[in-house]
Design an enzyme around this catalytic site. Structure first.
Site, PDB file in Angstrom:
ATOM      1  N   GLU A  15      44.463  28.957 -12.976  1.00  0.00           N
ATOM      2  CA  GLU A  15      44.904  30.200 -14.054  1.00  0.00           C
ATOM      3  C   GLU A  15      46.449  30.130 -14.418  1.00  0.00           C
ATOM      4  O   GLU A  15      46.821  29.454 -13.896  1.00  0.00           O
ATOM      5  CB  GLU A  15      44.980  31.183 -12.753  1.00  0.00           C
ATOM      6  CG  GLU A  15      45.297  32.862 -13.272  1.00  0.00           C
ATOM      7  CD  GLU A  15      45.822  33.641 -12.651  1.00  0.00           C
ATOM      8  OE1 GLU A  15      46.906  34.013 -12.997  1.00  0.00           O
ATOM      9  OE2 GLU A  15      45.601  33.717 -11.101  1.00  0.00           O
ATOM     10  N   ARG A  44      54.252  28.771 -15.580  1.00  0.00           N
ATOM     11  CA  ARG A  44      52.924  27.704 -15.250  1.00  0.00           C
ATOM     12  C   ARG A  44      52.357  27.094 -16.559  1.00  0.00           C
ATOM     13  O   ARG A  44      52.368  25.407 -16.172  1.00  0.00           O
ATOM     14  CB  ARG A  44      52.411  28.069 -14.543  1.00  0.00           C
ATOM     15  CG  ARG A  44      50.976  27.715 -13.780  1.00  0.00           C
ATOM     16  CD  ARG A  44      50.092  28.998 -13.443  1.00  0.00           C
ATOM     17  NE  ARG A  44      50.726  28.487 -12.438  1.00  0.00           N
ATOM     18  CZ  ARG A  44      49.986  29.480 -11.316  1.00  0.00           C
ATOM     19  NH1 ARG A  44      48.219  29.654 -11.284  1.00  0.00           N
ATOM     20  NH2 ARG A  44      49.687  29.421  -9.646  1.00  0.00           N
ATOM     21  N   SER A  78      45.304  35.924 -16.706  1.00  0.00           N
ATOM     22  CA  SER A  78      44.570  37.107 -16.512  1.00  0.00           C
ATOM     23  C   SER A  78      45.088  37.930 -17.697  1.00  0.00           C
ATOM     24  O   SER A  78      45.833  38.742 -18.261  1.00  0.00           O
ATOM     25  CB  SER A  78      45.559  37.254 -15.280  1.00  0.00           C
ATOM     26  OG  SER A  78      46.623  38.120 -14.931  1.00  0.00           O
ATOM     27  N   ARG A 128      53.249  27.342  -7.718  1.00  0.00           N
ATOM     28  CA  ARG A 128      53.460  28.367  -7.535  1.00  0.00           C
ATOM     29  C   ARG A 128      55.301  28.322  -7.243  1.00  0.00           C
ATOM     30  O   ARG A 128      55.936  27.971  -5.926  1.00  0.00           O
ATOM     31  CB  ARG A 128      52.879  28.474  -6.520  1.00  0.00           C
ATOM     32  CG  ARG A 128      52.605  29.718  -5.668  1.00  0.00           C
ATOM     33  CD  ARG A 128      51.756  29.555  -4.476  1.00  0.00           C
ATOM     34  NE  ARG A 128      50.565  29.704  -4.712  1.00  0.00           N
ATOM     35  CZ  ARG A 128      49.681  30.119  -4.400  1.00  0.00           C
ATOM     36  NH1 ARG A 128      49.513  31.769  -4.702  1.00  0.00           N
ATOM     37  NH2 ARG A 128      48.290  29.629  -5.230  1.00  0.00           N
ATOM     38  N   ARG A 158      58.405  36.627  -7.399  1.00  0.00           N
ATOM     39  CA  ARG A 158      57.266  36.827  -7.115  1.00  0.00           C
ATOM     40  C   ARG A 158      57.534  36.111  -5.675  1.00  0.00           C
ATOM     41  O   ARG A 158      58.370  34.481  -5.353  1.00  0.00           O
ATOM     42  CB  ARG A 158      55.877  36.414  -7.411  1.00  0.00           C
ATOM     43  CG  ARG A 158      55.613  36.511  -8.508  1.00  0.00           C
ATOM     44  CD  ARG A 158      54.866  36.561  -8.607  1.00  0.00           C
ATOM     45  NE  ARG A 158      54.312  37.961 -10.157  1.00  0.00           N
ATOM     46  CZ  ARG A 158      52.926  37.524 -10.728  1.00  0.00           C
ATOM     47  NH1 ARG A 158      52.238  36.142 -10.489  1.00  0.00           N
ATOM     48  NH2 ARG A 158      52.686  38.137 -11.982  1.00  0.00           N
TER      49      ARG A 158
END
Length: 427
Positions: A348, A387, A351, A276, A261
């Site tokens: 988070e 993460r 999800s 991140r 990403r």
């Protein structure tokens, strides 16, 4: 892609969805106008083409001067047909362009608004009180460096900001966690899958990732391929252009892949550590189900994620994500957020999204029913990713600088119960 017939029948429902997302509701009217123009242009073209075919028979039967006159008229008609076909093609393109801008219709009950309007459904577990343990917790970067598990400095030296190395205990811990995640989803009926990480534009577009968040994606222009940010993309493309058999229940897959990403727009956010980053590992669930079963499958995926969080002994909460914070393809999304001690908040980790028929319509994935075929529903959910190391290290650290291994993870770590500055601990 949304259900066009429903859009025609219930435009106000789609406008309400757009308002909840904080998006432009006039797009609904624009799509409907383009649809009307497209159908009108196609009707005119088909009528002219039918006339052309009929006229051709008259020309064939004529003779002499009459035939010469008819041939000239046929040439004029042919030119008109070509012009009408061009108009129809242009109208089709304009319609398709607008339709692809319209995000999925949200499910009733999704909170309206943006990121700050998401709603906590419940929390599980109690955040650890380090005051009672008598020491100040270190963040995952300090822990990772002291345990020679994470090296962000060399990652930046070699690849730039937001890259890292996992070494020794860090590499072992990630592999153990992801392997446990794969075992967990397999026990819940998902087929383990190693997926491609480069996909064609039509697959990336079909999953809805080339909309307003296209700047998050790495593109290899020379090959016209995209690096995936989640194995959801290749798993969605797995049955592209197919009729799938769901008579025995949903088709469930679990993809393990590296993910990439660009993190565009995140300048200054989470610059320390591995919360991140541009590259990470992930295990992702993906299901193809009948539309009637989509919400039940969504709950099932959430339960799998909670199973994994419980195995990692993490305090967490579940959040119903507000409409304005959903991606284009999601009709509803639940996040699970783990407590991060040094930040004093939940962040988070996973999800899970119900995409209803949005992706399947774009990718032409259908099932057979008595009346013919219809689009299936698709859902996705993360089980574990890099993460998670942040939460594992920070929540399970000890006063002596070691990190305790959750019991469920120990078999994947060779029976290790903890890891400290001097190496593995077995006790």
């Amino acid at each position: 892609m949304i259900d066009l017939q429903r859009l025609r029948d219930e435009p106000d429902v789609f406008k309400a969805s757009q308002r909840a997302r904080g998006a432009d509701e006039s797009l609904v009217d624009d799509v409907l106008s383009a649809d009307a123009a497209r159908r009108s242009a196609l009707t005119a073209f088909e009528a002219a083409r039918a006339q052309q075919k009929s006229f051709g028979k008259q020309v064939a039967q004529a003779a002499g001067e009459e035939k010469a006159a008819l041939v000239a008229e046929a040439q004029e008609l042919s030119a008109r047909v070509k012009a009408l076909q061009a108009d129809a093609d242009d109208a089709e393109f304009a319609f398709d362009t607008l339709l692809r801008r319209l995000p999925n219709l949200i499910i009733e009950g999704v909170p309206s608004g943006g990121e700050d309007d998401s709603v906590e459904i419940r929390s599980e577990g109690t955040p650890r009180d380090f005051t009672a343990d008598g020491f100040e917790p270190k963040d995952h970067v300090e822990l990772g460096e002291s345990l020679r598990a994470i090296d962000t400095q060399r990652g930046a030296k070699v690849s730039g900001a937001r890259f890292y190395y996992l070494t020794g205990f860090g590499a072992r811990l990630e592999l153990a966690m992801l392997t446990m995640a794969l075992d967990t989803v397999e026990a819940h009926g998902f087929i383990p899958t190693i997926t491609p990480t480069l996909v064609k534009p039509e697959v990336m577009a079909g999953t809805g990732f080339l909309g307003e968040h296209a700047d998050e994606i790495y593109r290899l222009e020379a090959d016209d391929l995209y690096l995936v940010g989640t194995s959801e993309v290749p798993l969605a493309g797995f049955h592209m252009d197919e009729i799938v058999d769901l008579s025995d229940g949903p088709k469930r897959y679990a993809g393990w892949s590296p993910c990439y990403r660009r993190e565009a727009g995140s300048y200054g956010k989470d610059t320390r550590g591995i919360l991140r980053v541009h590259q990470f590992q992930k295990v992702e669930m993906f299901s193809y189900v009948r539309t009637e079963d989509a919400e039940a499958e969504h709950a099932r995926m959430l339960a799998v994620e909670e199973d994994m969080l419980a195995k990692c002994e993490l305090a967490y909460r579940i959040v119903d994500i507000a409409a304005g914070d959903l991606g284009d393809s999601a009709a509803r999304k639940f996040d699970t957020e783990a407590w991060i001690p040094t930040q004093g908040t939940y962040r988070e980790l996973t999800s899970t999204s119900n995409c209803t028929t949005f992706q399947a319509r774009r990718l032409k994935i259908r099932e057979r029913v008595e009346s013919g075929t219809r689009p299936v529903a698709t859902l996705n959910g993360t089980v574990a990713n890099t993460r998670w190391l942040v939460a594992l290290l920070e929540n399970h650290q000890q006063a002596d600088g070691s990190v305790r291994i959750p019991e469920a993870l120990r078999p994947y770590m060779g029976g290790m119960t903890a890891y400290g500055p001097n190496g593995p601990i077995h006790s």
